[in-house]
Design a protein around this motif. Structure first.
Motif, mmCIF file in Angstrom:
data_model
loop_
_atom_site.group_PDB
_atom_site.id
_atom_site.type_symbol
_atom_site.label_atom_id
_atom_site.label_comp_id
_atom_site.label_asym_id
_atom_site.label_seq_id
_atom_site.Cartn_x
_atom_site.Cartn_y
_atom_site.Cartn_z
ATOM 1 N N GLN A 78 55.780 -23.621 26.022
ATOM 2 C CA GLN A 78 55.975 -22.794 27.225
ATOM 3 C C GLN A 78 57.434 -22.384 27.389
ATOM 4 O O GLN A 78 57.728 -21.365 28.026
ATOM 5 C CB GLN A 78 55.527 -23.553 28.471
ATOM 6 C CG GLN A 78 54.090 -24.038 28.418
ATOM 7 C CD GLN A 78 53.653 -24.608 29.745
ATOM 8 O OE1 GLN A 78 53.082 -23.908 30.579
ATOM 9 N NE2 GLN A 78 53.915 -25.876 29.973
ATOM 10 N N ALA A 79 58.328 -23.204 26.858
ATOM 11 C CA ALA A 79 59.766 -22.930 26.917
ATOM 12 C C ALA A 79 60.456 -23.881 25.961
ATOM 13 O O ALA A 79 60.061 -25.047 25.850
ATOM 14 C CB ALA A 79 60.302 -23.130 28.332
ATOM 15 N N ASP A 112 59.104 -27.515 26.915
ATOM 16 C CA ASP A 112 57.963 -27.735 27.815
ATOM 17 C C ASP A 112 56.711 -27.272 27.074
ATOM 18 O O ASP A 112 56.626 -26.116 26.674
ATOM 19 C CB ASP A 112 58.193 -26.893 29.081
ATOM 20 C CG ASP A 112 57.167 -27.137 30.169
ATOM 21 O OD1 ASP A 112 56.295 -28.006 30.013
ATOM 22 O OD2 ASP A 112 57.258 -26.422 31.197
ATOM 23 N N TYR A 113 55.757 -28.171 26.863
ATOM 24 C CA TYR A 113 54.604 -27.817 26.034
ATOM 25 C C TYR A 113 53.271 -28.208 26.659
ATOM 26 O O TYR A 113 53.204 -29.076 27.535
ATOM 27 C CB TYR A 113 54.722 -28.454 24.640
ATOM 28 C CG TYR A 113 54.541 -29.964 24.603
ATOM 29 C CD1 TYR A 113 55.641 -30.814 24.675
ATOM 30 C CD2 TYR A 113 53.276 -30.538 24.497
ATOM 31 C CE1 TYR A 113 55.491 -32.188 24.633
ATOM 32 C CE2 TYR A 113 53.114 -31.917 24.462
ATOM 33 C CZ TYR A 113 54.217 -32.740 24.529
ATOM 34 O OH TYR A 113 54.056 -34.109 24.506
ATOM 35 N N ILE A 114 52.225 -27.551 26.168
ATOM 36 C CA ILE A 114 50.840 -27.922 26.450
ATOM 37 C C ILE A 114 50.201 -28.261 25.104
ATOM 38 O O ILE A 114 50.194 -27.434 24.191
ATOM 39 C CB ILE A 114 50.048 -26.754 27.072
ATOM 40 C CG1 ILE A 114 50.709 -26.263 28.362
ATOM 41 C CG2 ILE A 114 48.600 -27.181 27.327
ATOM 42 C CD1 ILE A 114 50.089 -24.970 28.907
#
Lengths: 105, 105
Positions: free
Chosen positions: A57-58, A97-99
């Motif tokens: 995500q970032a 920032d991850y999923i």
């Protein structure tokens, strides 16, 4: 703002590498599972049990996927997939920032 | 395992202090909000908008509450409350896993 609705969240964090990698487990109504995680700068190796889809995500990072001789570069957003029962390496340059989605096959 | 059911989770992390403090926002069916967060070792000062109830799920830390001259020590689990529109200081000794509840008054 992107969000997951009607989910269950485990209150306790998953903590790796002295807290430089942490995540929260989210379980969906259909029983599938994702983690929402943060990686701080550093170099890490992870192993998978199931296939994993990592959505960044970032962050700025490099990924070495199993069987690959080439590092994949992600700046900002991106996605990569890791097969089950495999290892992959990460070089994290900025807070990431991850999923992570766990995919049963 | 303790969990929050039937909630909405925002996918993007809240990131403070270069990622040494991060959290995920969870919204409940009644509209109330909590964050699930991680603090890495360091010294931090935070300000509140609403009253906040901080539940420490794991960690070693000291807290200086507003108007207090005494640091509160927490080793393992604990809880403290910060009034609205106030500042408080934290000295985090080990990776700290917390739940913060935002209380409208």
């Amino acid at each position: 703002m992107s969000q997951f609705d009607n989910v269950t969240v485990q209150t306790k964090a998953n903590v790796y590498f002295d807290g430089k990698v942490t995540s929260r487990t989210v379980v969906f109504a259909d029983g599938t599972k994702k983690t929402l995680g943060i990686m701080l700068p550093g170099e890490y190796e992870f192993g998978t049990d199931t296939k994993e889809i990592m959505e960044i995500q970032a962050g700025e990072l490099k990924v070495l996927l199993p069987g690959s001789g080439e590092w994949l570069q992600i700046n900002g957003t991106g996605e990569f997939t890791v097969p089950a029962n495999a290892k992959f390496k990460l070089e994290i340059k900025t807070v990431t920032d991850y999923i992570c989605s766990y995919v049963a096959e």
